[in-house]
Motif scaffolding. Structure first.
Motif: not given
Length: 50
Positions: A20-39
């Protein structure tokens, strides 16, 4: 026998908690938007003439 049953239930509960903790962690990581790769720092391009 009750100790064996308690140990088995503890193992099953621990495994279920880990899954359950692993699935919850994956769900949280999928929910966060990708950060722009700007220097943070950019350097001006120097001329190639020297």
């Amino acid at each position: 026998m009750p100790r064996l049953l308690a140990a088995a239930l503890t193992v099953v509960l621990g495994a279920a908690l880990a899954v359950g903790a692993a699935l919850g962690l994956v769900a949280v990581l999928e929910a966060t938007p990708d950060q722009p790769n700007t220097p943070l720092i950019t350097y001006e391009q120097a001329g190639q003439g020297s």
